[in-house]
Design a protein around this motif. Sequence first.
Motif, PDB file in Angstrom:
ATOM      1  N   ASN A  55      -4.258   4.050   1.002  1.00 14.73           N
ATOM      2  CA  ASN A  55      -4.547   2.638   1.274  1.00 14.73           C
ATOM      3  C   ASN A  55      -4.664   1.791   0.011  1.00 14.73           C
ATOM      4  O   ASN A  55      -5.041   0.619   0.083  1.00 14.73           O
ATOM      5  CB  ASN A  55      -5.834   2.521   2.096  1.00 14.73           C
ATOM      6  CG  ASN A  55      -5.689   3.136   3.485  1.00 14.73           C
ATOM      7  OD1 ASN A  55      -4.666   2.953   4.144  1.00 14.73           O
ATOM      8  ND2 ASN A  55      -6.695   3.873   3.927  1.00 14.73           N
ATOM      9  N   LYS A  56      -4.341   2.376  -1.113  1.00 17.27           N
ATOM     10  CA  LYS A  56      -4.361   1.638  -2.377  1.00 17.27           C
ATOM     11  C   LYS A  56      -3.016   0.954  -2.623  1.00 17.27           C
ATOM     12  O   LYS A  56      -1.969   1.438  -2.191  1.00 17.27           O
ATOM     13  CB  LYS A  56      -4.680   2.575  -3.549  1.00 17.27           C
ATOM     14  CG  LYS A  56      -6.121   3.075  -3.580  1.00 17.27           C
ATOM     15  CD  LYS A  56      -6.383   3.884  -4.835  1.00 17.27           C
ATOM     16  CE  LYS A  56      -7.853   4.302  -4.931  1.00 17.27           C
ATOM     17  NZ  LYS A  56      -8.749   3.129  -5.111  1.00 17.27           N
ATOM     18  N   ASP A  57      -3.058  -0.174  -3.326  1.00 16.42           N
ATOM     19  CA  ASP A  57      -1.829  -0.832  -3.739  1.00 16.42           C
ATOM     20  C   ASP A  57      -1.155  -0.013  -4.836  1.00 16.42           C
ATOM     21  O   ASP A  57      -1.829   0.562  -5.697  1.00 16.42           O
ATOM     22  CB  ASP A  57      -2.106  -2.238  -4.268  1.00 16.42           C
ATOM     23  CG  ASP A  57      -2.472  -3.215  -3.161  1.00 16.42           C
ATOM     24  OD1 ASP A  57      -2.288  -2.844  -1.972  1.00 16.42           O
ATOM     25  OD2 ASP A  57      -2.930  -4.329  -3.468  1.00 16.42           O
ATOM     26  N   GLN A  93       0.831  -1.190   0.000  1.00 11.66           N
ATOM     27  CA  GLN A  93       0.000   0.000   0.000  1.00 11.66           C
ATOM     28  C   GLN A  93       0.874   1.251   0.000  1.00 11.66           C
ATOM     29  O   GLN A  93       2.005   1.246   0.499  1.00 11.66           O
ATOM     30  CB  GLN A  93      -0.923   0.003   1.218  1.00 11.66           C
ATOM     31  CG  GLN A  93      -2.012  -1.051   1.165  1.00 11.66           C
ATOM     32  CD  GLN A  93      -2.975  -0.944   2.335  1.00 11.66           C
ATOM     33  OE1 GLN A  93      -2.673  -0.330   3.366  1.00 11.66           O
ATOM     34  NE2 GLN A  93      -4.147  -1.545   2.177  1.00 11.66           N
ATOM     35  N   LEU A 141      -5.206   8.226  -1.653  1.00 12.83           N
ATOM     36  CA  LEU A 141      -4.676   7.009  -2.277  1.00 12.83           C
ATOM     37  C   LEU A 141      -3.851   6.169  -1.306  1.00 12.83           C
ATOM     38  O   LEU A 141      -3.335   5.118  -1.690  1.00 12.83           O
ATOM     39  CB  LEU A 141      -3.783   7.384  -3.479  1.00 12.83           C
ATOM     40  CG  LEU A 141      -4.426   8.231  -4.575  1.00 12.83           C
ATOM     41  CD1 LEU A 141      -3.368   8.627  -5.609  1.00 12.83           C
ATOM     42  CD2 LEU A 141      -5.561   7.478  -5.259  1.00 12.83           C
ATOM     43  N   CYS A 193      -2.076  -0.356  -8.506  1.00 11.25           N
ATOM     44  CA  CYS A 193      -3.362   0.153  -8.994  1.00 11.25           C
ATOM     45  C   CYS A 193      -3.283   1.604  -9.462  1.00 11.25           C
ATOM     46  O   CYS A 193      -4.270   2.135  -9.986  1.00 11.25           O
ATOM     47  CB  CYS A 193      -4.418   0.047  -7.894  1.00 11.25           C
ATOM     48  SG  CYS A 193      -4.766  -1.644  -7.361  1.00 11.25           S
TER      49      CYS A 193
END
Length: 229
Positions: A108-110, A72, A106, A113
């Motif tokens: 907590n996004k991988d 993340q 953003l 992505c």
Amino acid sequence: MSYELKDHQITTLIGPNGSGKSTLFKLLTRSLKPNKGQILLNREDIWTYPPKKYAQNVAIVHQQNQIYDQIQVIDLVRMGQIPYEDNFKNSDRLTKILDYLELSDLKNKDLSCLSGGQRQRVWLAVALMQDPEYLFLDEPTTYLDLHFQYSFLKLLRRLNKEQNLTICMILHDLNEALEFSDRSVLFNHGEIVAEGRSEEILIPELVDPIFNINSELIETKTGNYLRQY
């Protein structure tokens, strides 16, 4: 060859492929050790610095970065604190940097992505978490579309002005160098041909024979522009 990077300014290294700019960049960032001579930081040879101490002074954003598919954003940015004893604990600085680079939504996004422009801002955030005095970027706009190129360069200018950060980068686009750097270093055949204020260095008389182009300098209200023909 002797060169001094000017503090609190944006300096661009520019020249054809194989001209020597990447070699100087590698020397300045400890990716390459000189056979003779020294690279000095605060009057000390950079190779005398322990790795963590060097990383507290110098941060690097590479042209290509290893992709951690499942990590993340917030966890990757935290890694910028590794050079410090209290790594992973400076939550206030982490929050401020994520906000400053517009990455909070953003976090907590991988990483896998994200778009190319978003990823580049994440790697910049990692570098800023090191709290460096100097920031080096190797062709930071190469894989970005035009919109993200300009937004990223505007962000670098903002960092330079608001945080007094000394920035050195490699660019290929002459007009981006003209617009976004205070100084330019022009390379050819392994040597520095000229260095100084970008508007004085990036002129047809100097760049045309080096890049084998024909250009003219156009003055506009927002700055100079090199038109190739």
